[in-house]
Design an enzyme around this catalytic site. Structure first.
Site, PDB file in Angstrom:
ATOM      1  N   ASP A  64       1.441   6.182   5.735  1.00  0.00           N
ATOM      2  CA  ASP A  64       0.475   5.244   5.164  1.00  0.00           C
ATOM      3  C   ASP A  64       1.016   4.553   3.900  1.00  0.00           C
ATOM      4  O   ASP A  64       0.308   3.806   3.240  1.00  0.00           O
ATOM      5  CB  ASP A  64      -0.843   5.981   4.868  1.00  0.00           C
ATOM      6  CG  ASP A  64      -2.053   5.066   4.995  1.00  0.00           C
ATOM      7  OD1 ASP A  64      -1.906   3.955   5.545  1.00  0.00           O
ATOM      8  OD2 ASP A  64      -3.141   5.469   4.532  1.00  0.00           O
ATOM      9  N   GLU A  82      -9.535   3.590   1.980  1.00  0.00           N
ATOM     10  CA  GLU A  82      -8.976   3.713   0.632  1.00  0.00           C
ATOM     11  C   GLU A  82      -7.912   2.667   0.326  1.00  0.00           C
ATOM     12  O   GLU A  82      -7.675   2.343  -0.836  1.00  0.00           O
ATOM     13  CB  GLU A  82      -8.390   5.124   0.439  1.00  0.00           C
ATOM     14  CG  GLU A  82      -6.949   5.333   0.941  1.00  0.00           C
ATOM     15  CD  GLU A  82      -6.773   5.152   2.441  1.00  0.00           C
ATOM     16  OE1 GLU A  82      -7.791   5.222   3.152  1.00  0.00           O
ATOM     17  OE2 GLU A  82      -5.638   4.931   2.894  1.00  0.00           O
ATOM     18  N   ASP A  98      -2.760  10.088   3.816  1.00  0.00           N
ATOM     19  CA  ASP A  98      -4.166   9.695   3.933  1.00  0.00           C
ATOM     20  C   ASP A  98      -4.927  10.707   4.790  1.00  0.00           C
ATOM     21  O   ASP A  98      -4.866  10.664   6.019  1.00  0.00           O
ATOM     22  CB  ASP A  98      -4.244   8.290   4.559  1.00  0.00           C
ATOM     23  CG  ASP A  98      -5.684   7.795   4.690  1.00  0.00           C
ATOM     24  OD1 ASP A  98      -6.592   8.439   4.110  1.00  0.00           O
ATOM     25  OD2 ASP A  98      -5.886   6.764   5.363  1.00  0.00           O
ATOM     26  N   LYS A 143       0.851  -1.202   0.000  1.00  0.00           N
ATOM     27  CA  LYS A 143       0.000   0.000   0.000  1.00  0.00           C
ATOM     28  C   LYS A 143       0.883   1.247   0.000  1.00  0.00           C
ATOM     29  O   LYS A 143       1.692   1.443   0.905  1.00  0.00           O
ATOM     30  CB  LYS A 143      -0.916  -0.002   1.234  1.00  0.00           C
ATOM     31  CG  LYS A 143      -1.735   1.289   1.414  1.00  0.00           C
ATOM     32  CD  LYS A 143      -2.673   1.198   2.622  1.00  0.00           C
ATOM     33  CE  LYS A 143      -3.349   2.549   2.902  1.00  0.00           C
ATOM     34  NZ  LYS A 143      -4.220   2.509   4.106  1.00  0.00           N
ATOM     35  N   ARG A 156      -7.792  -0.568   0.792  1.00  0.00           N
ATOM     36  CA  ARG A 156      -8.329  -1.758   0.114  1.00  0.00           C
ATOM     37  C   ARG A 156      -8.720  -1.439  -1.331  1.00  0.00           C
ATOM     38  O   ARG A 156      -8.689  -2.315  -2.197  1.00  0.00           O
ATOM     39  CB  ARG A 156      -9.507  -2.325   0.916  1.00  0.00           C
ATOM     40  CG  ARG A 156     -10.654  -1.363   1.086  1.00  0.00           C
ATOM     41  CD  ARG A 156     -11.584  -1.731   2.230  1.00  0.00           C
ATOM     42  NE  ARG A 156     -11.091  -1.305   3.541  1.00  0.00           N
ATOM     43  CZ  ARG A 156     -11.711  -1.516   4.695  1.00  0.00           C
ATOM     44  NH1 ARG A 156     -12.849  -2.191   4.716  1.00  0.00           N
ATOM     45  NH2 ARG A 156     -11.200  -1.083   5.824  1.00  0.00           N
ATOM     46  N   ASP A 170     -12.376   6.892   3.544  1.00  0.00           N
ATOM     47  CA  ASP A 170     -11.181   6.656   4.368  1.00  0.00           C
ATOM     48  C   ASP A 170     -10.759   5.185   4.342  1.00  0.00           C
ATOM     49  O   ASP A 170      -9.678   4.845   4.802  1.00  0.00           O
ATOM     50  CB  ASP A 170     -11.440   7.117   5.803  1.00  0.00           C
ATOM     51  CG  ASP A 170     -10.171   7.304   6.613  1.00  0.00           C
ATOM     52  OD1 ASP A 170      -9.080   7.287   5.995  1.00  0.00           O
ATOM     53  OD2 ASP A 170     -10.261   7.463   7.836  1.00  0.00           O
ATOM     54  N   LYS A 200     -10.492  12.646   8.076  1.00  0.00           N
ATOM     55  CA  LYS A 200     -10.025  12.223   9.410  1.00  0.00           C
ATOM     56  C   LYS A 200      -9.992  13.414  10.351  1.00  0.00           C
ATOM     57  O   LYS A 200      -9.849  14.550   9.902  1.00  0.00           O
ATOM     58  CB  LYS A 200      -8.592  11.664   9.295  1.00  0.00           C
ATOM     59  CG  LYS A 200      -8.492  10.287   8.699  1.00  0.00           C
ATOM     60  CD  LYS A 200      -7.037   9.807   8.726  1.00  0.00           C
ATOM     61  CE  LYS A 200      -6.900   8.428   8.113  1.00  0.00           C
ATOM     62  NZ  LYS A 200      -7.613   7.371   8.830  1.00  0.00           N
TER      63      LYS A 200
END
Ligand code: BES
Ligand code: MN
Ligand code: ZN
Length: 486
Positions: free
Chosen positions: A281, A342, A263, A258, A344, A340, A270
């Site tokens: 992230d 994101e 993020d 990833k 996956r 959020d 968030k």
């Protein structure tokens, strides 16, 4: 930094020539194989209550009369486990890393002989203790002057230990690359930066590196990855790096990392507190680059492919919205209920892309869920796999590498939470078992692949005083891949 072995002379440890000597003390009393004058210093300190035989307890002694090394650090390794050896060595480095020590000798007392695994753990500890992020901090402490570290050993052990040291150095170099990438702020470590790092790695180690841009991803039909990237002005990159260390017919190990370089949560924004930590992230991507470096630098006879979907998750004017339905590369549609979730969404297209390599195994690595941090804390990464043998292999690699994971369930029942009225699935499954439903989402894109997923949200970085990237799970992954090499 150079790691090597050194055979102790007839004068024993007191005669070891180095700027500093670290004595790793095993057992519950002054070891019998420790001679004067070092034994006297240790027993006096223990009597005075200044040394305890508990893992990580240290005693610093300067200019011990009769000892050749100007600095001696005694440190207890407790039960002598790899974990405690590593802990002890990190502690022993504290008084040495900023001082005048250029050459360091490390010896065991009361703990038998060195093993290759212990040698490897020692390199990891020294690397961890001396690593300091400086890239954007000119006022950071200067780099450690430490140039050589030698293990004091018996003559017959040198060859075995050299192999352990070599592996340790490769893992450390890979972990440090991962740390360097992940510690970089989001305005430095962009998807383009990660692509450049991959290309640089390619030049250094002979990897084939290919970088797809937005147009390429559109042509392929990566609607899910594209949906995450569309909220940001920063161009996305889809990075594919290949180490061909084995024959063409050898099915590759594929690592998917990833690579969200920041993020914000997107439209499902968030909260502000600690949002800066979302620069980490891309820890999964960093670990893929680090593992490629470690494996390629050892010239391992294995085929290894790293795939990194990389973009920012931003709430821009064109950002994907809650309720939007997107079509993944697999053809399955996804209702984006929470922007959020994101990770996956970018990983699912990368997993589908991985199929074209007919891999022996695919492992994705992601700072995927806060729920995994709640479940496992910061010590063990979450491991998910429907395949018992693969799970066991990864768990074993984690134990050996001192980079442990813990297996989590993937029962079909958890999949029900992903049902959607408007698409083949939603991208979230509610708060309960959040790390598991995230893994169930990914599982829908793995078809016949032999697949495992590592959720490293709790292990990729440390918060608070010691804030920073850990370089995990490069040790676990490197051990796993090397064990598969012929
Ligand atoms: N990158 C985060 C996961 C994360 C959170 C890692 C905290 C480390 C610390 C991920 O993209 C995310 O936001 N996940 C959501 C999923 C939820 C919306 C279903 C989460 O964990 O809250
Ligand atoms: Mn997120
Ligand atoms: Zn994320």
């Amino acid at each position: 930094m150079d790691f090597k072995t050194q055979v102790a002379g007839s004068a024993g440890l007191a005669g070891v020539a180095a700027d500093a000597l670290v004595v790793l003390v095993g057992g519950q009393a002054v070891p019998e194989d420790l001679a004067t004058p070092l034994a006297d210093v240790l027993s006096t300190a223990a009597k005075d209550g200044d040394f305890a035989f508990k893992a990580g307890h240290t005693l610093y002694a300067h200019r011990v009369a009769g000892a050749k090394a100007a600095r001696v650090v005694f440190v207890s390794t407790g039960d002598g486990s790899g974990k405690n050896l590593r802990k002890a060595m990190v502690a022993a480095m504290a008084p040495l890393k900023a001082g005048g020590t250029k050459t360091l000798a490390v010896a065991l007392a009361g703990a038998g002989a060195w093993s290759a695994a212990a040698a490897e753990a020692l390199v990891g500890a020294v690397a961890e203790a001396t690593y300091l992020y400086r890239e954007t901090k000119p006022s950071a402490a200067p780099a450690s002057k430490l140039a050589t570290v030698s293990l004091v050993c018996a003559k017959g052990d040198a060859a075995v230990l050299a192999a352990g040291l070599r592996r340790g150095e490769a893992v450390a170099a890979g972990s440090n690359l991962a740390r360097e990438c992940a510690n970089r702020p989001g305005n430095h470590c962009t998807p383009s930066f990660l692509a450049e790092q991959a290309k640089k790695l390619g030049k250094e180690h002979g990897l084939k590196v290919e970088v797809l841009d937005r147009k390429d991803c559109e042509k392929l039909g990566m609607g899910s990855f594209l949906a995450v990237a569309q909220g940001s002005d920063e161009p996305l990159k889809f990075i594919v790096a290949r180490w061909n260390g084995a024959g063409k017919a050898d099915a590759p190990v594929v690592l998917v990392g990833k690579g969200i370089t920041f993020d914000t949560g997107g439209i499902s924004l968030k909260p502000a507190a600690e949002m800066d930590e979302m620069k980490y992230d891309m820890g999964g991507a960093a670990s893929v680059l680090g593992t490629l470096k470690a494996v390629a630098s050892m010239k391992a006879k294995v085929n290894l492919i790293g795939i990194i979907p990389s973009c920012e998750n931003m709430p821009g004017g064109r950002a994907v919205k809650p309720g939007d339905v997107v079509k993944s590369l697999s053809g399955q549609t996804i209702e984006v209920l929470n922007t959020d979730a994101e990770g996956r969404l970018i990983l699912c297209d990368a997993l589908t892309y991985a199929e074209r390599f007919k891999p022996a195994v695919v492992i994705d690595i992601a700072t995927l869920t806060g729920a995994c941090v709640i479940a496992l804390g910061h010590h063990r990464s979450g491991l998910f796999s429907p395949d018992d043998a693969l799970a066991a292999e990864l768990l074993a690699a984690g134990e050996l590498a001192l980079d442990p994971a813990w297996r989590m369930p993937l029962d079909d029942e958890y999949d029900e939470a992903l049902k959607s009225h408007y698409a083949d699935m939603g991208n979230v499954g509610g708060r309960a078992g959040g790390s598991i439903t995230a893994a169930m989402f990914l599982k829908r894109f793995t078809g016949k692949l032999n697949w495992a997923h590592l959720d490293i949200a709790g292990t990729a970085w440390k918060s608070g005083q010691a804030k920073g990237a850990t370089g995990r799970p490069v040790p676990l992954l490197t051990h796993f891949v090397l064990a598969r090499a012929s």
